[in-house]
Design a protein around this motif. Sequence first.
Motif, PDB file in Angstrom:
ATOM      1  N   TRP A  65     103.547  52.453  58.653  1.00 42.78           N
ATOM      2  CA  TRP A  65     102.589  51.490  58.959  1.00 42.78           C
ATOM      3  C   TRP A  65     102.906  50.304  59.579  1.00 42.78           C
ATOM      4  O   TRP A  65     102.507  49.809  60.303  1.00 42.78           O
ATOM      5  CB  TRP A  65     101.622  51.235  57.576  1.00 42.78           C
ATOM      6  CG  TRP A  65     100.833  52.375  56.950  1.00 42.78           C
ATOM      7  CD1 TRP A  65     100.312  53.306  57.613  1.00 42.78           C
ATOM      8  CD2 TRP A  65     100.472  52.643  55.828  1.00 42.78           C
ATOM      9  NE1 TRP A  65      99.801  54.257  57.000  1.00 42.78           N
ATOM     10  CE2 TRP A  65      99.598  53.862  55.688  1.00 42.78           C
ATOM     11  CE3 TRP A  65     100.709  51.918  54.586  1.00 42.78           C
ATOM     12  CZ2 TRP A  65      99.158  54.358  54.688  1.00 42.78           C
ATOM     13  CZ3 TRP A  65     100.144  52.576  53.323  1.00 42.78           C
ATOM     14  CH2 TRP A  65      99.473  53.723  53.388  1.00 42.78           C
ATOM     15  N   LYS A  66     104.189  49.814  59.061  1.00 44.07           N
ATOM     16  CA  LYS A  66     104.794  48.614  59.593  1.00 44.07           C
ATOM     17  C   LYS A  66     105.098  48.822  61.066  1.00 44.07           C
ATOM     18  O   LYS A  66     105.101  47.987  61.843  1.00 44.07           O
ATOM     19  CB  LYS A  66     105.979  48.447  58.683  1.00 44.07           C
ATOM     20  CG  LYS A  66     106.779  46.914  58.942  1.00 44.07           C
ATOM     21  CD  LYS A  66     105.996  45.822  58.355  1.00 44.07           C
ATOM     22  CE  LYS A  66     107.102  44.716  58.518  1.00 44.07           C
ATOM     23  NZ  LYS A  66     106.298  43.354  58.234  1.00 44.07           N
ATOM     24  N   LYS A  67     105.519  49.989  61.144  1.00 44.12           N
ATOM     25  CA  LYS A  67     106.149  50.125  62.643  1.00 44.12           C
ATOM     26  C   LYS A  67     105.033  50.387  63.590  1.00 44.12           C
ATOM     27  O   LYS A  67     105.043  49.875  64.488  1.00 44.12           O
ATOM     28  CB  LYS A  67     106.914  51.627  62.547  1.00 44.12           C
ATOM     29  CG  LYS A  67     108.405  51.704  62.070  1.00 44.12           C
ATOM     30  CD  LYS A  67     109.042  52.876  62.188  1.00 44.12           C
ATOM     31  CE  LYS A  67     110.225  52.920  61.601  1.00 44.12           C
ATOM     32  NZ  LYS A  67     111.107  54.391  61.803  1.00 44.12           N
ATOM     33  N   PHE A  86     104.399  52.780  53.833  1.00 39.21           N
ATOM     34  CA  PHE A  86     104.765  51.478  54.053  1.00 39.21           C
ATOM     35  C   PHE A  86     105.670  51.372  55.486  1.00 39.21           C
ATOM     36  O   PHE A  86     105.139  50.608  56.531  1.00 39.21           O
ATOM     37  CB  PHE A  86     105.480  50.756  53.005  1.00 39.21           C
ATOM     38  CG  PHE A  86     105.898  49.024  53.191  1.00 39.21           C
ATOM     39  CD1 PHE A  86     106.567  48.659  54.234  1.00 39.21           C
ATOM     40  CD2 PHE A  86     105.299  48.209  52.165  1.00 39.21           C
ATOM     41  CE1 PHE A  86     106.791  47.324  54.354  1.00 39.21           C
ATOM     42  CE2 PHE A  86     105.540  46.972  52.438  1.00 39.21           C
ATOM     43  CZ  PHE A  86     106.279  46.298  53.495  1.00 39.21           C
ATOM     44  N   SER A 110     111.129  47.280  55.198  1.00 32.13           N
ATOM     45  CA  SER A 110     111.529  46.359  56.558  1.00 32.13           C
ATOM     46  C   SER A 110     112.722  46.001  56.589  1.00 32.13           C
ATOM     47  O   SER A 110     113.134  46.155  57.909  1.00 32.13           O
ATOM     48  CB  SER A 110     110.991  44.732  55.964  1.00 32.13           C
ATOM     49  OG  SER A 110     109.474  44.845  55.891  1.00 32.13           O
ATOM     50  N   LEU A 122     100.185  47.592  58.638  1.00 32.64           N
ATOM     51  CA  LEU A 122     100.421  47.709  57.411  1.00 32.64           C
ATOM     52  C   LEU A 122      99.282  47.003  56.334  1.00 32.64           C
ATOM     53  O   LEU A 122      98.539  47.563  55.449  1.00 32.64           O
ATOM     54  CB  LEU A 122     101.809  47.011  56.858  1.00 32.64           C
ATOM     55  CG  LEU A 122     101.971  46.920  55.477  1.00 32.64           C
ATOM     56  CD1 LEU A 122     102.069  48.297  54.661  1.00 32.64           C
ATOM     57  CD2 LEU A 122     103.297  46.168  55.117  1.00 32.64           C
TER      58      LEU A 122
END
Length: 245
Positions: free
Chosen positions: A197-199, A194, A6, A203
Motif C-alpha cells: 500500500w505504501k508503494k 503495508f 518504509s 496506505l
Amino acid sequence: MPEGPSLVILREETTRFVGKEIARASGNTKTVDLASLEGQKIVSLRSWGKHFIIELPHTVLRIHFMLFGSYRIDERKDKPPRMALEFTDGSELNFYACSVKHIEPDLDAIYDWDADIMSPTWDAAKARKKLRAAPGMLACDALLDQAIFAGVGNIIKNEVLFRIRLHPLSTIGALPAPKLRALVEQARQYSFDFLEWKKQFVLKQHWLAHRKSTCPRCGIAFSKGHLGMTKRRAFYCEKCQKRYG
C-alpha cells in the motif's frame, strides 16, 4: 515514525548507491566524524526493523529515524540535514531529524535478523517462544517490542489488533493458542500489506483503526488512549476486540 516496511522501501531506493564513493559528508550530527567518511565507498545498505544500516570499509553507521526523521535522494529539504552524503558522480543522500551513530562492524553479533518482521529469515516460531516467555506482557506492548517484532510500529500495532479482534490490554499469557498464532502471523502479513500500500501511495486509505473515530464493524466510537508500558496511542473497539486476562 517510519516502520519496517518504509525502511525496506528506503533500502530498495538506495541500492544504486552501493559501490559509490563519498566525495563530501556534512550535517549537524555530533556523533559521527563526517570528514572520516569522505573517500570511503558504500559496501552495503541494509535494514533491520526501524534501523537503516550503512556499511563502509572502516565503519558502520546506523540511522534511526525516531519520531520525525526523513530522507531525500538527489534533492534537499529547506532545513539543515543531520547527515548529507554527496558522491563523486554528483548524486546525494540526505537524512533529517534522525539519530546517526557508529556501531560495531560485526552486524551478526548486534542484530537478530530472524526478528526483523520484513526479513526472509523471519522466524515465527521464535517470536511465539519469546511471547510465551513474557506471559504478563500486554498485547499492545508485545507488538512494539523490537526484540520480538523488529519493524512493527504504532500503525501496524493498531491495525493488527483490530484485524484479529484482540483488545490491546489483553495479556499474552491469557491468549488462546490460535489467537497467539494469529498475532504473530498477522504482524508479518500486515507489514507486507503495508509495504504494498505504501508503494502505491494508498496506505492511509486502508487504515481501519489507526487514527479512526468509529469502528467500521460495529459502528460505535473507538476507545482511545496511551496504553501499556510504551504509552503509544491506541485506537480500539470495546465491542469486537476481545480482552483476555
